[in-house]
Design an enzyme around this catalytic site. Structure first.
Site: not given
Length: 362
Positions: A92-93
């Site tokens: 995930k970012d």
């Protein structure tokens, strides 16, 4: 309309921007001005029998400003287990607010879970937790839910609404995002320099230590797999780009795997491997012709035992909706399947400027 078929403006030598479904982008916008502008919530099905428990403690965390691997390593340190004993479903970012599940291997430590979770809560918000029998692995989740805010939107609002309507109804090309290829395509350059035989998994298990007791497996193997993945992802994008430019990306061609059994088969493209592609006839010829234009990358697969795979050519967002917030700001909400990129979806309509580009990404 903004042309989307040119090579990367940074002149890397690798194309890192591919044709859009509409032939160009209708507006420009700024993404990730703040972490709150990029919200992601991972959708993970819970085990059928939560009461059964298990050796893995699963924790749903809300994180901000930390990438997935960093959190996994910190959880391992807090729990006293090895880094690879911590599982997760996908990266995930970093520059976002993300809700994500992690599993931590803690056999026989049920009585100590409360204290451990208290330590975890000092760094991240703990939303849920339970025990289960198996480690979380890549792709175990059903998908991701996104709420994104685009700022400084510049373009004709009617053209934007029309393009977003087409995106909702027809979807867009399912390209791998440019982050997979490294800065300026560096992972592709490294793919050309690596020894493809090191990707033979059977052989890698038998690798012995050399030199001063260092193992040739481990982190080096992980990097080689990363570079291999970048190479096959880039070739997939090139095949998809050809199909988009020729207007054939929405319908199967003769030779699409599975068409003999089901005429409603999903339209796919190749994830290259040993033997190249599973497609035959017209589609197989197209895929081999496109890849043959890049013999240096095709050679990466010559000695691997990696089986060819398929990936859908089209990405269709679920529950897609948008709302204008003033004349130059948009709120977008949607769900994507595992392995699909929100930035790819946005990039089919907008020329996106990432406000965090100079500060690094997940």
């Amino acid at each position: 309309m903004i042309d989307a078929t040119d090579r990367n403006p940074e002149k890397s030598g690798w194309r890192l921007d591919w044709p859009t479904s509409g032939g160009g982008r209708v507006a420009s916008a700024l993404l990730k001005s703040t972490p709150d502008d990029f919200f992601v919530d991972e959708d993970l099905p819970l085990p059928d029998d939560l009461a059964a428990g298990g050796e893995h403690l699963c924790i749903r965390l809300e994180k901000r400003g930390d990438n997935t691997d960093y959190v996994a390593r910190q959880l391992a340190t807090l729990s006293g287990c090895r880094h690879f004993d911590v599982g997760f479903c996908g990266l995930k970012d970093r520059h976002a607010v993300t809700r994500q599940w992690f599993s931590v291997y803690r056999p026989g430590q049920e009585d100590e879970d409360a204290a451990f979770l208290g330590e975890v809560a000092e760094s991240w918000r703990v939303l849920e937790y339970h025990r289960q029998a198996r480690k979380l692995r890549r792709g175990d989740h059903r998908g991701n839910y996104f709420e994104l805010v685009l700022r400084e939107v510049s373009g004709d609002p009617e053209a934007v609404d029309e393009a977003l309507t087409r995106l909702r109804d027809l979807g867009c090309p399912n390209y791998f995002g440019p982050q997979r290829f490294g800065h300026n395509g560096a992972n592709l350059d490294r793919a050309l320099a690596m020894d493809p035989s090191k990707l033979n998994r059977r052989g890698s298990r038998n690798v012995k230590k050399r030199g001063r007791g260092r193992s040739t497996s481990g982190s080096d193997d992980s990097k080689n797999v990363l570079y291999f993945s970048a190479a096959r992802s880039w070739l997939f994008n090139e095949v998809l780009a050809y199909r988009v430019q020729n207007g054939t990306w929405l319908a199967p061609l003769e030779g699409e795997p599975g068409t003999n059994d089901n005429q409603d088969v999903m339209v796919t493209g190749p994830l290259w491997g040993d033997g190249g592609t599973e497609a035959v006839s017209v589609q197989g010829e197209i895929e081999r012709t496109v890849v043959a234009e890049h013999p240096e990358l095709a050679a990466v697969f010559a000695t691997t035992r990696m089986k060819p795979e398929r990936r859908p050519l089209r990405m269709i967002p679920e529950a897609f909706e948008w709302q204008w917030q003033g004349s130059d700001q948009l709120l977008l909400k949607f769900r994507l399947a595992p392995g699909q990129y929100a930035t790819t979806l946005l990039g089919d309509v907008f020329e996106i400027t990432d406000a965090t580009r100079d500060t690094g990404q997940d």
